[in-house]
Design a protein around this motif. Structure first.
Motif, short mmCIF file in Angstrom:
data_model
loop_
_atom_site.label_atom_id
_atom_site.label_comp_id
_atom_site.label_asym_id
_atom_site.label_seq_id
_atom_site.Cartn_x
_atom_site.Cartn_y
_atom_site.Cartn_z
N CYS A 6 0.85 -1.20 0.00
CA CYS A 6 0.00 0.00 0.00
C CYS A 6 0.88 1.24 0.00
N GLY A 7 1.93 1.16 0.78
CA GLY A 7 2.83 2.31 0.82
C GLY A 7 3.43 2.59 -0.54
N GLY B 109 1.12 4.17 -2.69
CA GLY B 109 0.66 5.47 -2.21
C GLY B 109 -0.75 5.44 -1.67
N VAL C 197 -2.74 5.54 1.29
CA VAL C 197 -2.41 5.86 2.68
C VAL C 197 -3.33 5.15 3.67
N THR C 198 -4.63 5.19 3.40
CA THR C 198 -5.56 4.63 4.41
C THR C 198 -5.28 3.16 4.65
N ARG D 67 -2.65 1.43 4.05
CA ARG D 67 -1.31 1.26 4.65
C ARG D 67 -1.40 1.49 6.15
N ASP D 68 -2.01 2.62 6.51
CA ASP D 68 -2.09 2.94 7.94
C ASP D 68 -2.91 1.90 8.69
N GLY E 144 5.86 6.94 5.09
CA GLY E 144 5.28 8.28 5.08
C GLY E 144 4.75 8.69 6.45
N THR E 145 3.48 9.11 6.44
CA THR E 145 2.93 9.63 7.69
C THR E 145 2.74 8.54 8.73
N SER E 146 2.73 7.27 8.31
CA SER E 146 2.47 6.25 9.33
C SER E 146 3.70 5.96 10.17
N SER F 267 10.82 10.67 2.53
CA SER F 267 10.56 9.69 3.59
C SER F 267 11.29 10.09 4.85
N HIS G 98 9.35 12.54 6.62
CA HIS G 98 8.23 11.92 7.34
C HIS G 98 8.70 11.35 8.66
#
Length: 1704
Positions: free
Chosen positions: A578-579, A582, A584-585, A587-588, A680-682, A749, A752
């Motif tokens: 998923c990362g 791209g 995001v949901t 992946r997180d 990323g954000t996770s 990255s 992030h």
């Protein structure tokens, strides 16, 4: 051996002959026709063998005939014969010598045998051989052969049946293989088959080649048969089973997919026949619901039938696998059906086989991908792929939620006996089996008490089914518990693995292509085809919810380490995929799942809950079924491996970590490590979770940010089992490696990661507020680690990293948190500076400043511990990188200099260490522009008040710095000037003015000025030691290095540095506190001379003034060339004056010393003169010299421009320099007069006696001060004597008088005063006399007009002479005389002025000696004044404070008179001396007849000496005065006579003892008086009758008195009888008698004509009285009487006739 080789042929022929022979033998009796046929066959064969070359071809040609006998043999139905024939026929077939016709005959014959049920197995074998060896059999013959096999399949005999089934399968395969071979043969021939029209008749096979036609017909009939319809081609079929038909269909579809894909006819069959058939057959399964059996219609087919259902599923699997592209719509139906079969309401066996089928799909990712493209991505289409995944998920959930039938039994005896076996040696952690409580190592899932064992169902990635292979079972088998779960689990894992590996492979190839494209076309942008990405994203989007739901549930339920590992791996690969895509949901979501599983159950972690709220709250609807993400069950039977504390703000209980938590943690680490780039954000989720785990496990950060197992600081300490203890170092290591691997992340990255760490850190800080709990340092430690490994691109992360550490962490109230923030920041800075950057830092100034900036920012933090860290960092940076700091110096110095007094000692000490290091080692390496900062910083250390020693040492550093400036002057000047030019240019461009301190001065001079200014500030520090040290340093540097300054700079030094300093010091000193300071810090004793602030300031004032004066002295020449030297001089004098008038002895004295110093200056030879001479020699007129730049003492540095250059530059411009001498003389005199005025003001102020009452005692100046003051005058006078006027002299007199009058304080007197007996002068008195001496000498050699000053000098000296008898008063100050001052009683003691007065007197005499004849001396009646002054000591005589005084006075008087009287006589006519005579007479009178009596202890010798002095005076009168009576006023002579008269009688001293009486009577004196009196009484030189009268009168007075005394004595003697008379009377009578004898002697010596007749009469008249005295009793009187009577014999002579005057 091949069938066509000669040997084989030969053998065949032999065998055939043998067979025929055997046949003929067997049939000889019963079947003669057969025998005959056999025999003819033998002949035939022999013939062929003999004739033909190609025997086999000939045989084939004649095969009908050759075969005929054997066929006839078979016709006999005799087993033995039949077997023999069949064997022979087979042999022929195997050598391929059977023609088509013969084959037809054979088949017909076999059919008959079949119908008769003979030799069934042999038949099958024969058919098989016939069909496999060659292709001669086709069309109807072939169909007949196939039907024959089918017929045999349905016999009563089991063996036959099975063999027939196998044969049918093989035959079917052969038919299709033939077709494939045929296609191969015709492949090369380009032939266009006519297009198949849509409405083609199903029988239209005209387009097909023979073998293809056979295959087509066969396949079509199979479909017919399965559908229970009549076959078209297989004529003669009697019965058929569906199961067998389905198996055949499946095998054909599976083995020959190419046939169907290449030939439209076959494709048509698939679509038109197979699919409808399958759908039709599926219908009972679809409609069937378990438990609804009773209501079902009675038709038996309507119940799901395991064999058919299972075979149908197999067919469907094949159809989907191979023909998906042809049958898109049909497959949609099939797949939907498949999904439905997983329903909980379907029978267990059905669900099991359905799961197996689904598993088969799951291992084919490309297929799944196609589904996604064909269905999920199309509008209005079933989302097939999503449904499959969700169905799997629901299936797994349903297994947990709905207990299986017969579950209890299965649980108590876990399915160890099931066909697939259990993981006997599973690595699972021991878990407790569900209800039974038995310990088992069986891998299993357990959820809410529901225990499901896990079996090994297939190797990963292959779907090996168990129940789909049970082709022999008719009844549905019982499914062991856990089987379905295991398959579903495998399917799930394979699905994930397949999808992810496929997509990742393609992503990688795409990335490679992109990289290649960029290399070849660097300027263009790579554009991938969007399609692929869309598919992949859709696949993930469609599947992730279901996958996550299922995996999370499984993860929670798993009790087996391997299973857990697989689940985690699946979640991780999904997250990573998923990362990469791209998304995001999802992946997180996956990461959240792993995170949650890592933490203890119900662990409150905000990051996770907020993120999953949007997941877990919504149920994913899957075609009406809802899949809930099931929350983890708490009662898992996991082994607890750690107990720790949760990381929360409020302390809570403990939490436990299980082995599974640790396993999940490792996965999380692995995820972050391997897939950090796509997180990323996770990162936030991952790191937050890791932070909590690290906290619970009690890992604490160590150096460099790595986490090491540490003790928990508070609360119940963390309990770790040995299992986890061994894991901890590994975990800590992985953690470190995770952040080390951040160096491979791309910039985005990395950002992030940094952001995540920062926000994590913020949370930890929030938590640590307001309590002193141990904070979580995870984030800070990891920020540090990340920074350290990414040094090569530190720029991109530096600002966020350091910004966070600086603004947030380092300012945090929790000390541990703070400390780590600072630790991290400083470690990063140090690492950044020491890292080998490319380009190196030296060339990358911006980066260096960027790195150092946070260090500077730390200075804004108020916490001391942070500052300590900061400074330690600076120290280390200096030690390691000091040489290469370059442009970073201002920042570093800024940090060192950012100290404040409130920061405590240790900080200041550390900072100071840094500074010392800088000054000792790094001054040469830093840019010169930083030197000024160094000076400022050193200055600020001097000013801090925490640590005196540091202040003092920093002043030493300033001295070292100044030395450095001096040594490197040239280099520094050049660099600074270059810099200045650049700045100047910059300022011009920006249109601003250049702004720097002391601007107009050159930059190097400014550096000095800054240094001086700093030292100047330190000179007024509140601490005396600092002031002293700074003062000494300031003046030393100016003295030692001032030569480097350019001349105009001196102007600034004087006005801005020195005078400003003097002003400050003066102000501070005058306002300083007079309170006593008890002791200096601790137990240091303070000397009494420094025990008040005022006294301490006094010392500073002294130093400062002295320093400035010294500079004025040594740099006089240079300073005089400044325009405003006179003003400066005035200011300096003003300072000296105010200091001199200070109420502090030390200051005032020092002021005078400074005054002396600046006055003793010898004007230096002007260098411009020298230069001028040199130039004159070169022939250059001296006018061209620029006096300012001449390298005089002000500039020993060799200037860069030589003199000649400078001259040529002036190009003859006339520089009007004043001629040397005049200007300077003029200037000097004004300076000196200015000095004189200062001296005068200071003197007047300091010696003016106080006017108020004595109690309010003002300050009384000290002796040394006054001495120094007066000592200045002579030097000063030398320079002002030209214009020194009478007024000035008067002013001087006032000061001298005042100074001498000042008393001494009693505590100082023992040091200053000589003991009373020593007649010495104090230094002050000497100074006073010296001053006057200088004056009089100057007057002496000076011009006429100066001589008017003599009288004033005399006047002054005579004032001093008076002090001998009348000490001066100082205002109303009470002074005790020194002799009787007990030192502690009187505050002030008057000096012993006698020696001074006496010295003054000597000076007077000397001076008078020189100047008696001067007009002014005569006019001003100096002699009279001298006499007048001497009257006092002379009159006091014995009453003088000192005996020497009157003696000196007498001798002085005698000397003065001896000089002065002649002058007086000369000037008698002018009347200038008229007033002197009475004074003189009074003086004689007072002295000779003193009112004071001699002291009792006077010895006889002393008395005699004193008497001889008196005698000298009388002798002076007789020699110097009386002989010149005619020039002298008469009154004066009269007075003298009276005196002598008095002396000749009344000369006794009343207090003598008897023994001394004769001595003490001053006989000698009386005698001299008499003699003088008589000498002048009877002087024959009497010029005027007046004089004679005076002398006569004197004599008569004398005689008359003698007469009186004698008479009184006789009277008293008579009256007293026996008593002796009083001593005085006796003495007196003796004296009178002696006087008479003296008179007689005098008369005898005098010329008789000089003696008056009356006198004689009076003398003779005494005689009778003397005679009367003879009776006296006193022997002394008798002796005297004898002496007196003796001389009368001279009168005893006959009288002369002549009477003298005719009087009687």
């Amino acid at each position: 051996m091949s069938t066509s080789s000669p040997e084989a042929v030969k053998k065949l022929l032999e065998n055939m002959q043998t067979d025929l022979r055997s046949l003929s033998m067997e049939c000889k009796k019963k079947f003669p026709p057969v025998k005959e046929a056999a025999e003819s066959g033998i002949v035939k064969i022999k013939t062929i063998a003999a004739r033909k070359t190609d025997i086999l071809a000939a045989l084939k040609e004649n095969s009908s005939e050759v075969v005929q006998p054997f066929l006839m043999g078979c016709g006999t139905k005799e087993p033995k014969i039949t077997q023999l024939c069949l064997a022979a026929i087979q042999r022929l077939m195997s050598h391929e010598v059977v023609s088509e016709a013969a084959a037809g005959n054979i088949i017909n014959m076999l059919w008959q045998l079949m119908e008769n049920g003979l030799e069934e197995l042999k038949l099958l074998q024969t058919v098989l051989v016939l069909l496999t060896t060659n292709t001669v059999v086709h069309d109807e013959v072939l169909s007949k052969a196939i039907v024959l096999c089918f017929r045999l399949h349905f016999t009563k005999d089991n063996i036959t049946n099975n063999t027939a089934a196998a044969t049918v399968r093989q035959v079917v395969t052969v038919v299709f293989e033939r077709m494939v071979a045929e296609d191969e043969r015709f492949k090369g021939i380009a032939e266009q088959p006519p297009p198949v029209q849509g409405n083609t008749n199903r029988r239209s096979v005209s387009t097909l080649r023979p073998s293809a036609k056979d295959a087509y017909m066969l396949f079509q009939d199979l479909c017919q048969l399965v559908n229970a319809d009549a076959p078209y081609w297989l004529v003669g079929m009697t019965e058929m089973t569906r199961t067998f038909g389905l198996e055949l269909l499946e095998s054909v579809l599976n083995d020959f997919p190419g046939v169907f894909l290449q030939h439209q006819e076959f494709s048509f069959l698939l679509k038109e026949r197979v699919c409808p058939l399958v759908i039709k057959l599926f219908s009972p399964n679809i409609k069937f619901r378990q438990g609804a059996g009773a209501a079902a219609p009675p038709a038996p087919v309507e119940k799901p039938y395991f064999p058919i259902c299972m075979r149908l599923l197999r067919v469907v699997s094949v159809l989907i696998k191979h023909f998906y592209s042809l049958l898109v719509t049909e497959c949609e139906i099939f797949l939907s059906l498949l999904v439905k079969f997983l329903d909980g309401e379907k029978p267990q066996w059905l669900r099991a086989v359905a799961v197996e089928s689904v598993h088969r799909l799951c291992v084919q990712p490309h297929l799944l991908c196609s589904f996604c493209q064909s269905y999920d991505m199309k509008q209005h289409s079933t989302k097939v792929f999503r449904d499959i995944v969700n169905a799997l998920g629901s299936f797994i959930q349903s297994l947990f939620i709905v207990p299986n039938a017969g579950n209890a039994a299965a649980v108590s005896a876990p399915a160890g006996g099931s066909g697939s076996g259990t993981l006997g040696t599973a690595q699972g952690v021991p878990g407790t089996g569900g209800g039974s409580g038995t310990l088992t190592t069986q891998a299993a899932f357990e959820y809410r008490g529901n225990w499901i064992p896990l079996m090994t169902v297939s190797v990963q990635g292959s779907a090996k089914a168990t129940y789909l292979e049970m082709l022999d079972k008719v009844e549905p088998p019982s499914i062991p518990e856990g089987y379905a779960m295991s398959v579903a689990f495998s399917a799930l894992l394979d699905l994930v693995r397949g999808i992810t590996s496929m997509i990742e492979r393609e992503l990688t190839t795409e990335e490679e292509a992109a990289a290649e494209f960029r290399e070849t076309h660097p300027e263009q942008e790579w554009k991938p085809e969007p399609g692929a990405h869309l598919v992949w994203e859709e696949m993930v989007n469609a599947s992730w919810c279901g996958l996550l739901a299922a995996l999370s549930l499984l993860l929670d339920a798993s009790t087996d380490e391997a299973a857990t590992e697989n689940i985690l791996k699946a979640e991780m690969t999904m997250a990573s995929l998923c990362g990469r895509l791209g998304l995001v949901t999802p992946r997180d979501a996956f990461i959240t799942a792993i995170c949650k599983a890592s933490l203890p159950p119900h662990y409150a972690l905000t990051v996770l809950s907020s993120n999953t709220s949007n997941l877990s709250s919504k149920a994913y609807s899957i075609q009406g079924q809802s899949v809930q993400i099931i929350s983890p069950s708490s009662e898992s039977h996991q082994q607890v491996v750690a107990v720790g504390q949760p990381l929360t703000a409020q302390p809570q209980g403990t939490v436990v970590l299980t082995a599974k938590n640790i396993q999940c943690m490792r996965t999380l680490l692995n995820l972050a490590h391997c897939h950090g780039a796509v997180l990323g954000t996770s990162w936030q989720l991952v790191l937050a979770t890791l932070q909590h785990l690290v906290w619970i496990l009690g890992l604490k950060p160590a150096v460099g940010g790595a986490l090491k197992p540490g003790r928990a600081v508070e609360g119940p300490s963390t309990v770790l089992t040995t299992a986890v203890m061994t894991d901890l170092p590994v975990i800590s290591n992985i953690l470190s490696r995770l952040f080390e691997s951040s160096q491979y992340l791309d910039d985005v990255s990395l950002h992030h990661l940094i952001n995540a760490l920062c926000s994590l850190s913020l949370e930890a800080m929030e938590m640590a507020y307001g309590n002193n709990k141990e904070p979580s340092l995870f984030a800070v430690a990891k920020l540090l680690e990340t920074g350290l490994v990414n040094m090569d691109r530190i720029e991109i992360l530096w600002r966020p990293l350091t910004g966070h550490l600086l603004e947030k962490v380092c300012q945090h109230p929790n000390s541990r948190m703070r400390e780590w923030g600072a630790e991290a920041l400083t470690a990063l800075i140090k690492a950044g500076l020491s890292y080998k950057h490319d380009p190196p830092l030296a060339q990358n100034q911006r980066l260096q400043l960027l790195l150092l900036n946070p260090l500077k920012e730390l200075s804004n933090v108020l916490h001391a511990d942070i500052r300590q860290k900061q400074l330690e960092c600076v120290l280390q940076i200096l030690q390691s990188q000091g040489d290469s700091l370059g442009p970073g110096w201002p920042l570093v110095l800024g940090v060192i200099g950012a100290i404040r007094n409130d920061q405590g000692e240790s900080l200041i000490r550390t900072a100071f260490q840094c500074l010392q290091l800088v000054v000792t080692d790094f001054l040469p390496t830093m840019p010169c522009t930083c030197l000024q900062i160094v000076v400022d910083v050193a200055g600020s250390f001097g000013l801090q008040n925490q640590e005196l020693n540091i202040s003092l040492t920093s002043i030493g550093l300033l001295w070292n710095i100044s030395d450095y400036f001096f040594q490197r002057g040239e280099a520094i000047t050049q660099e600074l000037e270059r810099e200045e030019e650049a700045l100047q240019k910059q300022a011009l461009e920006m249109g601003e003015t250049l702004n720097r301190p002391f601007h107009p001065a050159p930059p190097f001079d400014c550096l000095w000025l800054c240094l001086y200014a700093k030292l100047g500030e330190l000179c007024v520090d509140p601490r005396p030691a600092v002031r002293k040290s700074a003062g000494q340093t300031l003046f030393s540097t100016i003295a030692a290095h001032g030569t480097l300054l350019q001349q105009p700079t001196w102007h600034i030094v004087v006005w801005k540095v020195l005078f400003q300093l003097l002003d400050c010091v003066r102000t501070s000193s005058t306002t300083a506190d007079k309170e006593k300071i008890e002791s200096g810090g601790g137990n240091i004793l303070i000397h009494h001379s420094r025990d008040t602030a005022e006294k301490q300031w006094a010392e500073t004032w002294v130093l400062t003034l002295a320093g400035v004066a010294r500079i004025f002295n040594t740099r006089r020449y240079l300073l005089q060339q400044l325009g405003d030297f006179f003003e400066a001089w005035e200011v300096l004098l003003n300072h000296i004056q105010s200091a001199a008038l200070s109420k502090n002895n030390e200051v005032s004295l020092a002021a005078l010393k400074s005054f002396q110093e600046i006055l003793q200056i010898v004007t230096p030879v002007k260098d411009s003169d020298k230069a001028g001479d040199a130039l004159a020699a070169m022939g250059v007129p001296p006018v061209l010299i620029d006096p300012l730049s001449a390298s005089g003492p002000g500039r020993p540095l060799v200037r860069s421009d030589s003199l000649v250059e400078r001259l040529t530059r002036y190009n003859g411009a006339e520089l009007q320099a004043p001629p040397p001498g005049e200007e300077s003389a003029l200037e000097d005199s004004t300076l000196w007069w200015s000095a004189w005025n200062t001296w005068y003001r200071a003197g007047t102020e300091s010696t003016r006696p106080p006017s108020g009452p004595a109690e309010k005692l003002a300050f009384i100046p000290s002796q040394p001060f006054l001495t120094a003051l007066i000592q200045i005058f002579p030097a000063l006078y030398q320079h002002i004597k030209a214009n020194f006027s009478m007024d000035d002299l008067k002013k001087l007199g006032v000061i001298l008088h005042g100074a001498v009058s000042v008393p001494i304080s009693s505590d100082a007197s023992p040091f200053i005063l000589p003991s009373y007996t020593e007649a010495t002068l104090t230094s002050l008195q000497e100074a006073v006399l010296t001053a006057l001496d200088v004056l009089q000498k100057a007057i002496c050699v000076g011009p006429e007009n100066l001589q008017v000053m003599y009288p004033a000098i005399f006047e002054q000296l005579l004032l001093f002479v008076e002090f001998s008898c009348k000490p001066p008063q100082y205002g109303r100050v009470e002074t005790k005389h020194v002799a009787n001052a007990k030192y502690n009683q009187a505050e002030w003691v008057a000096l012993n002025y006698v020696p001074f007065a006496e010295r003054s007197l000597e000076v007077v005499v000397d001076l008078y000696h020189k100047t008696a004849c001067h007009k002014a001396v005569i006019n001003e009646k100096v002699q009279q004044n001298i006499i007048k002054t001497l009257r006092m000591p002379l009159g006091l005589k014995y009453a003088c404070p000192s005996e020497s005084t009157w003696k000196l006075a007498v001798s002085s008087l005698l000397k003065v008179l001896s000089i002065g009287l002649p002058v007086a006589r000369q000037q008698a006519s002018s009347g200038k001396f008229d007033t002197m005579w009475p004074e003189l007479a009074n003086a004689f009178e007072d002295f000779l007849f003193t009112k004071s009596s001699p002291p009792d202890n006077l010895s006889i010798q002393e008395f005699q000496q004193n008497e001889s002095i008196d005698v000298e005076v009388v002798q002076l009168i007789s020699t110097e005065i009386l002989p010149f009576a005619n020039f002298i006023p008469k009154d004066f002579v009269g007075q003298i006579m009276t005196m002598l008269n008095k002396g000749s009688i009344h000369s006794q001293a009343p207090s003598f003892t008897e023994a001394e009486i004769d001595v003490r009577m001053r006989e000698e004196f009386s005698k001299v008086c008499f003699e003088t009196l008589l000498q002048f009484s009877f002087s024959n030189k009497v010029s005027t009758p007046q004089e004679g009268y005076i002398s006569r009168m004197a004599l008569s007075v004398l005689l008359k008195r003698a007469q009186d005394v004698l008479r009184r004595y006789v009277e008293d003697e008579r009256l007293s009888g026996r008593c002796p008379l009083p001593r005085q009377q006796v003495t007196e009578i003796i004296f009178v008698l002696k006087a008479i004898s003296t008179l007689m002697d005098s008369l005898k010596k005098t010329q008789p004509e000089n003696v008056d007749g009356n006198t004689w009469a009076q003398v003779i008249a005494l005689y009778p009285t003397l005679v009367e005295c003879i009776t006296c009793s006193s022997s002394e009187v008798s002796a005297a009487l004898k002496e007196a009577l003796g001389p009368f014999k001279d009168f005893m002579q006959p009288p002369v006739s002549k009477v003298q005057n005719g009087e009687s």
